[in-house]
Every structure is written in C-alpha cells, then in structure tokens.
Enzyme design. Structure first.
Site, short mmCIF file in Angstrom:
data_model
loop_
_atom_site.label_atom_id
_atom_site.label_comp_id
_atom_site.label_asym_id
_atom_site.label_seq_id
_atom_site.Cartn_x
_atom_site.Cartn_y
_atom_site.Cartn_z
CG ASP A 2 -1.18 2.25 6.53
OD1 ASP A 2 -1.60 1.28 7.16
OD2 ASP A 2 -1.92 2.99 5.84
CG ASP A 5 -2.05 1.02 1.14
OD1 ASP A 5 -2.37 1.46 0.02
OD2 ASP A 5 -2.59 1.39 2.20
N1 LIG Z 1 4.32 6.00 13.53
C1 LIG Z 1 3.89 7.15 13.04
N2 LIG Z 1 4.63 8.29 13.19
C2 LIG Z 1 4.18 9.46 12.71
N3 LIG Z 1 3.02 9.62 12.04
C3 LIG Z 1 2.24 8.52 11.85
C4 LIG Z 1 2.64 7.24 12.33
N4 LIG Z 1 1.69 6.36 12.01
C5 LIG Z 1 0.74 7.04 11.36
N5 LIG Z 1 1.05 8.34 11.25
C6 LIG Z 1 0.25 9.39 10.58
O1 LIG Z 1 -1.11 9.00 10.54
C7 LIG Z 1 -1.55 8.81 9.19
C8 LIG Z 1 -2.47 7.60 9.09
O2 LIG Z 1 -1.78 6.44 9.56
P1 LIG Z 1 -1.83 5.07 8.76
O3 LIG Z 1 -1.44 5.31 7.35
O4 LIG Z 1 -1.06 4.06 9.54
O5 LIG Z 1 -3.36 4.73 8.91
P2 LIG Z 1 -4.51 4.54 7.81
O6 LIG Z 1 -4.14 5.16 6.51
O7 LIG Z 1 -5.78 4.85 8.46
O8 LIG Z 1 -4.42 3.03 7.69
P3 LIG Z 1 -5.17 2.16 6.64
O9 LIG Z 1 -4.55 2.55 5.30
O10 LIG Z 1 -4.87 0.79 7.08
O11 LIG Z 1 -6.60 2.57 6.74
C9 LIG Z 1 -0.25 8.65 8.40
O12 LIG Z 1 -0.39 9.00 7.06
C10 LIG Z 1 0.69 9.57 9.15
O13 LIG Z 1 0.52 10.91 8.77
MG LIG Z 2 -2.27 5.11 5.50
#
Ligand SMILES: Nc1ncnc2c1ncn2[C@@H]1O[C@H](COP(=O)(O)OP(=O)(O)OP(=O)(O)O)[C@@H](O)[C@H]1O
Ligand SMILES: [Mg+2]
Length: 245
Positions: A191, A174
């Site tokens: 992610d 992804d």
């Molecule tokens: N470990 C981290 N450190 C800093 N920022 C983070 C971190 N994890 C997530 N983020 C921020 O939060 C946002 C969303 O997190 P993530 O991409 O893990 O979730 P998501 O897109 O909801 O997941 P999924 O695609 O499974 O629905 C990221 O794009 C980033 O900006």
């Molecule tokens: Mg994400």
C-alpha cells in the site's frame, strides 16, 4: 497457456453494480488484451480501493487493485454541482487525481523494490493497478490478523525495512499492521500510494508516525527501546535529507 477471459462485454456488465462504466470498460480492456483473466475472489474492500485476485498469462495469481472513482460524498456533491454550468468537467478533475494516485503507487513500488521486498508492480491503467501477489497459494495475512511468533525479531525486521526504504529516499507514510503482511515471519510492506520522497513537506512527521504505528501492535511486549529507535531513524532521515539540499 493463457487463461482466457470467459467474460463477454455483456457479462462484464454484471459488474455494473460494483464498478462504474469506465472501470468496467478498463477491466474489459485488460482481460481482452490478455493481461489478466477473470477477476476471482475479492480479497479486500479498502478505504479507497477494491482488491481482487486474477491470474495472468502464466497462470500466476496477481493482485488487481481498483481505485473507486466515486464515493458517497462525491456523488452527492457532484449531483448538485454538475447541473451548474460554471462547474462542468469537475468529475474529470477528480479522475485525474485518482489516476495520478495510482501512478504514484506504481512508481513508489518500483523505487521501494530496489531496497526491500514489496509486491512487484506489473502495470497501471487509469484507476487500476496490477501487482504481484504476496503469498504462496493464498495472499499473505495482514500483521493485524497474524501476529508474529517472535515479536522482537519481527519488529527488528520492520525497523530494518524502514531504514532501507530511507536509503531508497522514500517514506512509506501509511505504515500499520494493516499495511504490513506477515509472510513466513517476514514483514512485507504494501500500500504505497501515500509514500513520499524524503525532503518533501511533512515527510519527517510521516516517518515518525510510521515508526509508531508500525510497532504499536507489539509495543507492550517489546524489549526494544522505541524512543532510541525513533531517534536513530530520524537522525538518519535528517542526514539523508540534508544531502539533498
Ligand atoms: N500485493 C498484495 N499481496 C497480497 N495481499 C494484498 C496485496 N495488496 C493488497 N493486499 C491485501 O488487500 C488489502 C488492501 O490493500 P491496500 O492496503 O493496498 O489497499 P487500501 O487499504 O484500500 O488502500 P488505501 O489505504 O490506499 O485505501 C491489504 O491489507 C492486503 O490484505
Ligand atoms: Mg491499506
């Protein structure tokens, strides 16, 4: 000194509108067991998860990724089907899948971190994952919001990361400028819930898509030959995958 949670069980109920009862209880557990203090500012509302910052015992900021147990379609479907005695327990099935999804992200991060820098996973509990925050004072910006100063150098580092991840026998699945952070001109992949071992059905196609999507944002200015890079990485994939047979 532990930054003790100031929220009582009652106060946690304020979160009821945001989180379901189950999640509220899990968050209460995590704070009362001293893993994290209060949830602080929300930093993202993703497709499937809400992301918050909290501080741990050492007062270091950590990321709390909370997968939502409900979504609109599921709510509607569930409200219809839950009255049908033949389908009792469906909700729990869905939960089980979500819990495995969280565990998968934790395990993928453990594998990935042997080869590249990713957020260090701290613990998972049902639909909640705690991990290291990437960034210094503040969370690092997504590549989408912070284009690199030198796109070619940055792209090379992304390609290197994809290759190193392959050595860990993993395909991210992804990659995009949403899921790559720009930390002082270093690409940090995040992610990992969709990441899958090489040799898994569809993994080769995922790799091809990852390369395209990860480099898409600077495609126009890039001096690198994307076709050649893709070819080289797919060849690497094939070698590694055939070793596994
Ligand atoms: N470990 C981290 N450190 C800093 N920022 C983070 C971190 N994890 C997530 N983020 C921020 O939060 C946002 C969303 O997190 P993530 O991409 O893990 O979730 P998501 O897109 O909801 O997941 P999924 O695609 O499974 O629905 C990221 O794009 C980033 O900006
Ligand atoms: Mg994400």
């Amino acid at each position: 000194m532990v930054r003790k949670s100031r929220k009582s069980r009652e106060e946690w109920k304020i979160y009821k509108n945001v989180f379901d009862q189950f999640t509220t209880r899990k968050l209460f557990e995590l704070t009362s067991q001293g893993h994290i203090g209060d949830l602080e500012q929300p930093i993202a509302l993703g497709k499937e998860a809400n992301i918050f910052i909290a501080h741990n015992k050492e007062n270091v900021p950590v990321i709390v990724k909370i997968y939502r147990l409900e979504n609109c379609n599921f709510n509607k479907m569930h409200s219809y089907i839950s009255v049908d005695p033949r389908f009792i327990g469906l909700e729990n099935q869905k939960r089980k899948i979500i819990f495995s999804w969280v565990q998968r992200e934790y395990r993928n991060l453990m594998i990935a971190r042997e080869k590249i820098k990713v957020p260090k996973p701290i613990l998972f509990r049902d639909n909640i994952l705690l991990m290291e925050m990437i960034g210094e004072e503040e969370p690092a910006q997504q590549l989408k919001n912070l284009p690199p100063e030198n796109p070619d150098e940055f792209a090379k580092k992304i390609i290197k990361n994809i290759e190193l991840l392959l050595k860990a026998e993993l395909v991210h699945g992804d990659l995009s400028d949403f899921n790559i952070l720009n930390l002082n001109e270093e690409p940090i992949f995040i992610d990992f819930s969709q990441a899958t071992p090489i040799g898994t059905n569809g993994a080769r196609e995922m790799l091809e898509r990852d390369i395209k999507n990860a480099l898409n944002c600077f495609k126009r200015t890039l001096k690198l030959d994307l076709n050649k890079i893709t070819e080289k990485l797919l060849k690497k994939y094939d070698e590694l995958a055939s070793d596994k047979l």
